[in-house]
Design an enzyme around this catalytic site. Sequence first.
Site, PDB file in Angstrom:
ATOM      1  N   CYS A   1       0.824  -1.214   0.000  1.00  0.00           N
ATOM      2  CA  CYS A   1       0.000   0.000   0.000  1.00  0.00           C
ATOM      3  C   CYS A   1       0.858   1.262   0.000  1.00  0.00           C
ATOM      4  O   CYS A   1       0.329   2.364  -0.148  1.00  0.00           O
ATOM      5  CB  CYS A   1      -0.924   0.013   1.215  1.00  0.00           C
TER       6      CYS A   1
ATOM      7  N   ASN B   1     -10.263   0.411   1.257  1.00  0.00           N
ATOM      8  CA  ASN B   1      -8.807   0.469   1.164  1.00  0.00           C
ATOM      9  C   ASN B   1      -8.406   0.076  -0.266  1.00  0.00           C
ATOM     10  O   ASN B   1      -8.513  -1.091  -0.643  1.00  0.00           O
ATOM     11  CB  ASN B   1      -8.196  -0.485   2.186  1.00  0.00           C
TER      12      ASN B   1
ATOM     13  N   HIS C   1      -2.814   6.939   4.443  1.00  0.00           N
ATOM     14  CA  HIS C   1      -3.336   5.758   3.751  1.00  0.00           C
ATOM     15  C   HIS C   1      -4.720   5.449   4.312  1.00  0.00           C
ATOM     16  O   HIS C   1      -4.935   5.489   5.526  1.00  0.00           O
ATOM     17  CB  HIS C   1      -2.387   4.580   3.970  1.00  0.00           C
TER      18      HIS C   1
END
Length: 328
Positions: free
Chosen positions: A115, A285, A255
């Site tokens: 990520c 996400n 994030h």
Amino acid sequence: MRLRRSKIIGTGSYHPPKVLSNFDLEQMVETTNQWIIERTGIHERRIVEKGEGLSDLCERASRSAMKMAGVKPEDLDQIIVGTITPDMPMPASACILQKKLGANRAAAYDLAAGCTGFIYSLAVADQFIRTGCARTILILGADILSNIVNWKDRATCILFGDGAGAAVLQSYEGTGGVMGTRIRSDGQGVDLLKIPMGGSACPATPESLGNGDHCIQMMGSEVFKCAVRSMSEVAQEVLNDFGLDVKDIDLLIPHQANIRIMNAMTRQLGIDPDRVMVTIDKYGNTSSAAIPAALDEAVRRGRVQQGDRILLTAFGAGLTWGASLIQW
Ligand code: UT7
């Protein structure tokens, strides 16, 4: 002396139109809309239709960023795609994107940092520009996690979505721009978040398909704690590098992994929650797409003004994490 730096001159993003709501997930695994919202902050996510690949998402985000930047495909010196879900194992999705864009002069490569893929791509592109090796670089964070998630595992399948975010970086001389980036990793954490099979160490076999080993496996609560600690620490380190305080930050784009992770790190950093960009409710996400897509939304909605200081921070599989400070 005026230093050569890189500056973001255009942003773009794309999420596929197909919505997967928490109520849809209630029909698929033992979960509830209420649990998902309370434990993650996610209301819905976007997922691709069959046949839509990573480079398709990247192309849309890229064209939008290049339009804002006013650059043509032939202006690009490099294309870097931060992703863990390329179109295919070989060649790089960046090369497939290069073909779609007609960016014939560019060197194109993928960068796998979970990520944190966009922050890593930003760090690499910034170095090429600062050293004068490149003038204009297209960077992306993009992932299609819906194709690698185990739809029977309620602890992971409710979290993820698909998307792409892009930014065009260009060389300029002055203050501000990409002020600095720190990237970190800790291979001791490889087992906390991984896809065990399907790579060269454990290739796919007919038996292995279907048992979930080709899908994301995550030790959620461990990852949760590491994410809060690592993102807070690295964000603070970048602030210290420039002698800045959280009060000097106009917008934090963390994030978008879990609203509770974001709230905990916001508290730890001591930043006003009104200055934190939140898109997880709409998109879940989206891995390395989360930060550049949120940045694009902030720019297009006028949430970012010239001179604003923006702090980006991400965490992901590897473990990897990082933070970047940008002056708009
Ligand atoms: O982007 C890269 C990094 N990824 C992340 O940062 C994600 C980090 N982790 C998380 O966001 C959270 O750990 C999760 C959302 C994955 C899980 O939330 P949690 O509060 O840590 O839950 P838990 O794993 O401690 O599980 C609590 C309970 C368990 O039941 P028991 O054992 O207490 O009976 C789980 O089985 O919640 C249960 N549970 C669910 N219940 C309803 C787990 N998933 C679900 C679900 N619906 N979808």
